[in-house]
Design an enzyme around this catalytic site. Structure first.
Site, PDB file in Angstrom:
ATOM      1  N   GLU A  12      -1.950  -9.006   3.928  1.00 18.64           N
ATOM      2  CA  GLU A  12      -1.883  -9.638   5.224  1.00 18.64           C
ATOM      3  C   GLU A  12      -3.386  -9.782   5.806  1.00 18.64           C
ATOM      4  OE1 GLU A  12      -1.208  -6.370   4.124  1.00 18.64           O
ATOM      5  OE2 GLU A  12      -1.716  -4.835   5.639  1.00 18.64           O
ATOM      6  N   HIS A  55      -3.651  -5.112   0.426  1.00 18.92           N
ATOM      7  CA  HIS A  55      -3.215  -5.899   1.847  1.00 18.92           C
ATOM      8  C   HIS A  55      -3.330  -6.868   1.872  1.00 18.92           C
ATOM      9  CE1 HIS A  55      -2.876  -1.765   3.751  1.00 18.92           C
ATOM     10  NE2 HIS A  55      -3.650  -1.312   2.840  1.00 18.92           N
ATOM     11  N   CYS A 112       0.980  -1.353  -0.019  1.00 17.90           N
ATOM     12  CA  CYS A 112       0.007   0.154   0.080  1.00 17.90           C
ATOM     13  C   CYS A 112       0.833   1.349   0.086  1.00 17.90           C
ATOM     14  CB  CYS A 112      -1.075  -0.020   1.132  1.00 17.90           C
ATOM     15  SG  CYS A 112      -2.549   1.037   0.812  1.00 17.90           S
TER      16      CYS A 112
HETATM   17  N1  GLN Z   1      -2.084   6.743   2.441  1.00 14.77           N
HETATM   18  C1  GLN Z   1      -1.800   6.054   1.137  1.00 14.77           C
HETATM   19  C2  GLN Z   1      -3.276   6.032   0.438  1.00 14.77           C
HETATM   20  O1  GLN Z   1      -4.237   6.814   0.845  1.00 14.77           O
HETATM   21  C3  GLN Z   1      -1.623   4.651   1.523  1.00 14.77           C
HETATM   22  C4  GLN Z   1      -2.847   3.900   2.468  1.00 14.77           C
HETATM   23  C5  GLN Z   1      -2.318   2.841   3.115  1.00 14.77           C
HETATM   24  O2  GLN Z   1      -1.152   2.339   3.061  1.00 14.77           O
HETATM   25  N2  GLN Z   1      -3.388   2.067   3.692  1.00 14.77           N
HETATM   26  O3  GLN Z   1      -3.452   5.555  -0.761  1.00 14.77           O
END
Ligand code: GLN
Length: 540
Positions: free
Chosen positions: A513, A511, A385
């Site tokens: 995980e 994600h 992410c």
């Molecule tokens: N801040 C980034 C976004 O909003 C990544 C978000 C995250 O890592 N969950 O796209």
């Protein structure tokens, strides 16, 4: 007829009530029952989405995109089920629906009150979960501690639910702390007695007591709790500290938890453990007997808080069993990597680098240095992410030569916003609610590392982000050696990146995980761990 088990907590929070709940669920599932679990969070937030990890630990995301308490992650992992937003009941959700009904005139002029309107709404939600999946058993974990003002409507609701379904169909399990005073070395039962008293004053009598303690409860301690709290001696279960959470179900089973619960609820399952328990024990055996050792750096920004990266830790733990390799995590605050020399020094003794997600500018430069270190030193790296976005930024800065490359989240003035809101999102951003959440389909390019890892061209993974790779830069990035091997179905959103020249430089906008399970590790995590093993072997 669905049976209900309400798990309450006494004395203090953070007792591991969630693990007790998950373990009980796992044991009942192993006896052949259809089990699900609900988490009650008595806070006023509607969901955990707006909560700071520093205060609350990791925010877990479900398939349907609901942002929830990390305990639901444990339910999913222990029970191997997929939950939905309805499995997390918060005060915010309950009050919001009651107020909406009141505004719609559905209470027909009545005075709207906590009893019966709020309590009815709580129980309606619990019944809905039970009915929707036709569960044999619904576990309801009450967040907070008995005696809190916030949790009292929920406890009152469960008292009423008990009245409604009757003995034999609902039981209360109270989890408490049994401390040992260093001076005398004696297990003290008074806090338990007081918290049971608090429970009884609101009309709830616990059927069982689980005593959390450093070591097993002594038989004299159990006798005392039994006497003062009015439960049979075999209803007092000890839950001592365990080396790993996946052993807890077995400990509680040995203590007699499953038998007592099944008796009390008049349940007769398959008398022995079924296949799920057999697989669990195999997993545990592999987990507890590692043959090799790895060290991974987790470059985060909430490293001081124990619960901030639970799902990453568990994702690695699942690989620990699958590869019979102990995986030590070296937590590194990304701001400590802002100095390049320090960065090389801190990363020189690890076999791989994991860069998790996050929000906000703090620590970005340190993460960029970590990515550069991994890329130029051929160290395996998995970035997730925000980590994925930082990998693109680093590439744009150091390979494409755009010094000011950034995400518009961090530098709205940069000329090279390689990470940005999608054009269709830009207008809505002002109104909020642009977060992309939950499970989405992903298309994987054949012949890529991602294809090899997943063994498929279509997968589904969970998301929680707002920003995306800016398509204006896609071609240039791909021409220079970083490819996007996974995209959304319409190919507008980049989902997986990799550098084919590198032994393992993989990132995902989603994600992985959140979907890792003890007996089924997330494919990206497993591939990362295998790459670390190869790296370690080669560096010998
Ligand atoms: N801040 C980034 C976004 O909003 C990544 C978000 C995250 O890592 N969950 O796209």
């Amino acid at each position: 007829m669905t049976k209900f088990i309400i798990i309450t907590g006494g004395v203090l929070s953070g007792l591991g009530k969630g693990i007790v709940t998950s373990s009980l669920g796992m044991l009942l599932k192993s006896h052949g029952f259809e089990v699900t679990a609900i988490k009650v969070d008595p806070y006023l937030n509607c969901d955990a989405g707006t909560m700071n990890p520093f205060e609350h630990g990791e925010v877990f995301v479900l398939d349907d995109g609901t942002e929830v308490d990390l305990d639901l992650g444990n339910y999913e992992r222990f029970l191997d089920i997929n939950l939905c937003g309805e499995d997390n009941i918060t005060t915010g959700k309950v009050y919001r629906s009651v107020i909406e009904k009141e505004r719609a005139g559905e209470y027909l002029g009545k005075t709207v009150q906590i009893i019966p309107h709020i309590t009815d709404e709580i129980n309606r939600r619990i019944w809905k979960v039970a009915d929707d999946i036709e569960a044999d058993i619904v576990l309801v974990e009450m967040g907070g501690t008995v005696g809190d003002i916030e949790s009292s409507p929920f406890l009152e609701a469960s008292r009423q639910l008990h009245m409604e379904v009757g003995h034999g169909n609902l039981m209360f399990i109270h989890t408490t702390l049994v401390p040992v005073l260093d001076v005398v070395g004696e297990q003290k039962t008074k806090p338990t007695q007081h918290s049971v008293k608090a429970l009884r004053s609101i009309g709830i009598e616990p059927d069982m007591i689980v005593g959390r303690s450093k070591v097993e409860l002594e038989s004299s301690t159990k006798k005392k709790i039994s006497l003062f709290c009015d439960v049979p001696e075999d209803a007092v279960i000890s839950s001592p500290n365990a080396d790993n959470i996946y052993r807890v179900p077995l400990i509680l089973h040995e203590e007699g938890l499953t038998d007592y619960v099944m008796n009390k609820l008049e349940l007769s399952g398959n008398n022995g453990f079924d296949e799920y328990m057999v697989r669990w024990k195999e997993f545990l055996n592999a987990f507890e007997n590692p043959k090799d050792k790895l060290r991974v750096a987790l470059v985060g920004k909430y490293c001081d808080l124990e619960d901030a990266y639970v799902s990453h830790e568990e994702g690695l733990n699942h690989c620990r069993a699958a590869t019979e390799t102990e995986i030590g995590i070296k937590y590194i605050e990304s701001k400590d990597l802002e100095d390049r020399d320090n960065c090389s020094k801190l990363l020189s003794d690890v076999d791989g680098i994991l860069i998790p997600g996050g929000f906000g500018t703090r620590g970005i430069d340190g993460k960029i240095n970590a990515v550069e270190y991994a890329r130029t030193n051929n160290v395996p790296m998995l970035s997730i992410c925000l980590g994925f976005q930082v990998s693109v930024i680093e590439f744009a800065r150091n390979v494409l030569g755009y010094e000011d490359a950034n995400s518009s989240e961090f530098d709205p003035k940069s000329e090279h916003q390689v990470i940005d809101l999608l054009p269709m999102q830009r207008g809505i951003d002002k109104m909020g609610g642009t977060m992309r959440l939950g499970s989405e389909k992903i298309l994987i390019k054949e012949g890529t590392m991602a294809h090899e890892i997943y063994g498929d061209t279509r997968i589904q993974e969970r998301h929680r982000h707002r920003y995306e790779v800016n398509l204006d830069f896609k071609e240039e990035i791909e021409k220079n050696g970083m490819i996007f091997s996974g995209t959304s179905i319409n190919k507008m959103r980049m989902e997986i990146l990799e550098i084919p020249e590198h032994p393992f430089f993989v990132g995902s906008q989603f994600h992985p995980e959140f979907k890792s399970r003890p007996m089924e590790p997330a494919p990206l995590f497993l591939a990362f761990v295998k790459a670390m093993l190869d790296f370690k072997e080669e560096s010998k």
